[in-house]
Structures are given as structure tokens and as C-alpha cells.
Design a protein around this motif. Structure first.
Motif, short mmCIF file in Angstrom:
data_model
loop_
_atom_site.label_atom_id
_atom_site.label_comp_id
_atom_site.label_asym_id
_atom_site.label_seq_id
_atom_site.Cartn_x
_atom_site.Cartn_y
_atom_site.Cartn_z
N TRP A 124 0.85 -1.19 0.00
CA TRP A 124 0.00 0.00 0.00
C TRP A 124 0.89 1.24 0.00
O TRP A 124 1.49 1.59 1.03
CB TRP A 124 -0.90 0.01 1.23
N PHE A 125 0.96 1.92 -1.16
CA PHE A 125 1.82 3.09 -1.27
C PHE A 125 1.12 4.21 -2.03
O PHE A 125 -0.04 4.09 -2.41
CB PHE A 125 3.16 2.70 -1.91
N CYS A 149 7.14 7.72 -1.17
CA CYS A 149 6.53 6.40 -1.28
C CYS A 149 7.06 5.60 -2.45
O CYS A 149 7.25 4.38 -2.35
CB CYS A 149 5.01 6.53 -1.41
N GLN A 150 7.30 6.26 -3.58
CA GLN A 150 7.71 5.53 -4.77
C GLN A 150 9.07 4.84 -4.57
O GLN A 150 9.26 3.70 -5.03
CB GLN A 150 7.77 6.47 -5.97
N ALA A 203 7.72 11.27 -9.94
CA ALA A 203 8.50 11.15 -8.71
C ALA A 203 9.99 11.23 -9.01
O ALA A 203 10.75 11.88 -8.27
CB ALA A 203 8.17 9.83 -8.01
N LEU A 204 10.44 10.58 -10.08
CA LEU A 204 11.85 10.64 -10.45
C LEU A 204 12.24 12.04 -10.90
O LEU A 204 13.37 12.49 -10.65
CB LEU A 204 12.15 9.63 -11.55
N GLN A 205 11.33 12.76 -11.55
CA GLN A 205 11.60 14.16 -11.90
C GLN A 205 11.81 14.98 -10.63
O GLN A 205 12.70 15.84 -10.57
CB GLN A 205 10.45 14.72 -12.72
N ALA A 206 10.97 14.75 -9.62
CA ALA A 206 11.14 15.45 -8.35
C ALA A 206 12.48 15.11 -7.72
O ALA A 206 13.15 15.97 -7.13
CB ALA A 206 9.99 15.09 -7.40
N HIS A 207 12.89 13.86 -7.83
CA HIS A 207 14.20 13.45 -7.32
C HIS A 207 15.31 14.23 -8.03
O HIS A 207 16.24 14.73 -7.36
CB HIS A 207 14.38 11.95 -7.52
#
Length: 305
Positions: free
Chosen positions: A90-91, A97-98, A193-197
Motif C-alpha cells: 500500500w503506497f 513512497c515511490q 517522482a523521479l523528476q522530483a528526485h
């Protein structure tokens, strides 16, 4: 075999989950793999030592607190994982979370038993809502709907998640760009999410990452660190960070402030000088902040000069 184990992303999710009629045992994964150094060999002695060292410094945890709240529960869960017919993850859609999700999928892919089902629930889009919603923002009825539409993971998903997570844990961070421009239908929130990283690395010509830029932007509007952290929590869309992470950012950026109580930024040229002297040796996954700079036009990482 027992019926089902639900691996949850946090204690707030557990609180809501306990109000549902969904059967099965629960385990809360309390790691924060989106922060600090990470080895893809989850559960190894080297993994635990590295993570305990980081978590006790970054979040100011006591060593026994990390062992009791993170390491020991995980090891107990790991010793029983093969006893379940199904394991449900559950994420949520955010970076926090990713990364945790990818890590567990990679780990479970190596340990699943023949006939054992591994499934994924990933919260984000809600019909009739404009904004993405995390599990803590949903009600028990939504949980039932998410559970009934859960994704059964197959070899393709395990290989994909392992490839991405191993890159996250490697020095070749720029190769994650492939998974940004070629998004996965099974993992629809991963690309963003990877873009945010990537945006956590210092921007080319600016010297500050996205979060640090926002701190500089918001600081003049705030009297205290608590007020600033509150604004950062309202501002974020894809990071999924808690207040403790933003307080750690402020602690790291303390040299940019004349005063932290009340909150007062340095003025130029002292501010630019302090920015240039920031220590960029801290790790994200398998690389260091001083190895890469972010190009906002190309939206990719470049080797630092």
C-alpha cells in the motif's frame, strides 16, 4: 499458508486501514529510503549499518529507536513473508513512497514463493478530484475500492522495479532519465517522482535545488522555522516529505541565515557566498549531491564540473 499480509506505507495509513473490513495481517514500513545513502541489498548487514548511521544523524533518532521501530519489525516480517498466500503493498504517488515501493518490490521479487501473489495498491488519482490524494486523505470506503482494483505484479513489473531501484542505488543517476521519458503503465506515478528526485540536485547556474530555492523564497514571509515548514508542507506536490525532513533542510541551510529565531536570511553578497560554501557531500541513493547538477531546461542531470 496464511491468507494475506498488507505492507503499509505509514502509521496514518494503518489507522485508517484498521477501520476497513479488509482481512489480513499488517506491517508498517517506516524507512525513508528517499533520503540518504541506500544500498539495493536490503536486509544485509551493510544496509542496516548504513541506514542506522544516516537515520540517527539526519532525524536525530537514538540507535535503539531505529532498531526497535524499523530494523527489528522488518526482520520479523521477513522471517514470515513466505507464509502468506498474498502480500499487498500500500503506497502513494509521491517520491517518498515511490522509492520505498520500488525497494520492497525488488526485495519481494527475490523472495516470493511459487504460487504466492504480490499485489500493489498505489493511491493518487481519485475520480472527481483535481488533486492527487494520498492514503492518509482517503476514507475506509476508498481503501476497499483500491484493494478490489489492486495490481497483481508479474515478472515484468519485478524486473522493471529492480532495474529502477538499482539505478537509484548506483552512481549512474543520470540513467534514471530513461524511466522519466518512458513512463510505465503499471507504475503511473513513477516518472513524476523521479523528476522530483532530479530537482533535489543543485540547479545549473543557481547552485540551489528546488526545495532550497523555495526556502529562500518563503523565508522572508515567515517569522519562525515552524511557520516556514508549514508553508513548505502546503507547497509540496510530489515530494511527500514530513516536517522532520524540512526541519533537517533548515538545519543544513543554517549558514544562509543571520538568525533562526526570529527567522532572518542573510543579505547579498553574504547570502551568495554562503550558498557557494554549502557542503554537497551528502548522499541520495547511490550518489552524492556534488556529483551532479540539474539542467531545468533539459530536465536532466549533468555531471558536475
Amino acid at each position: 499458508m496464511k491468507n494475506t499480509l498488507h505492507i503499509l506505507n505509514g502509521d496514518s495509513t494503518l489507522s485508517i486501514f484498521n477501520q476497513c473490513s479488509i482481512a489480513g495481517d499488517t506491517f508498517v514500513w517506516r524507512e525513508v529510503l528517499a533520503e540518504g545513502p541506500v544500498s539495493h541489498l536490503i536486509g544485509s548487514d551493510a544496509f542496516w549499518l548504513e541506514r542506522e548511521t544516516f537515520m540517527t544523524s539526519f532525524f536525530e533518532l537514538k540507535p535503539n529507536q531505529y532498531r526497535e521501530e524499523v530494523k527489528a519489525p522488518f526482520e520479523q516480517m521477513a522471517s514470515q513473508i513466505t507464509h502468506y498466500e498474498e502480500v499487498v503493498l500500500w503506497f502513494e504517488y509521491d517520491l517518498f513512497c515511490q522509492i520505498n515501493m520500488l525497494a520492497l518490490i525488488e526485495w519481494l521479487g527475490q523472495r516470493r514463493e511459487a504460487g504466492q501473489t504480490i499485489s500493489l495498491v498505489c493511491a493518487g488519482k481519485v475520480p472527481g478530484e483535481d488533486q492527487l490524494k494520498g492514503l492518509g486523505q482517503l476514507n475506509p470506503e476508498h481503501y476497499n475500492e483500491l484493494f478490489n482494483s489492486r495490481l497483481k505484479l508479474n515478472t515484468r513489473e519485478f524486473v522493471f522495479a529492480a532495474d529502477v531501484f538499482k539505478l537509484y542505488c548506483s552512481p549512474q543517476h543520470n540513467e534514471l532519465f530513461t524511466y522519466i521519458i518512458l513512463p510505465s503503465q503499471e507504475f503511473p506515478y513513477l516518472s513524476e517522482a523521479l523528476q522530483a528526485h532530479f530537482r533535489r540536485f543543485p540547479y545549473q547556474s543557481i547552485g540551489l535545488n528546488e526545495i532550497e530555492q523555495q526556502i529562500i523564497h518563503l523565508a522572508p514571509q515567515c517569522q519562525s522555522q515552524y511557520q516556514l515548514v508549514g508553508k513548505l508542507l502546503q507547497w509540496q506536490t510530489t515530494y511527500g516529505f514530513g516536517d522532520s525532513q524540512y526541519f533537517s533542510y533548515l538545519n543544513y541551510l543554517s549558514s544562509l541565515f543571520e538568525s533562526t529565531d526570529p527567522l532572518k536570511l542573510k543579505t547579498e553578497p553574504e547570502l551568495s557566498s554562503a550558498i557557494n560554501k554549502l557542503n554537497r557531500s551528502s548522499a541520495l541513493g547511490g550518489t552524492s549531491l556534488n556529483n551532479w547538477i540539474y539542467d531545468p531546461q533539459a530536465e536532466e542531470l549533468l555531471s558536475a564540473p
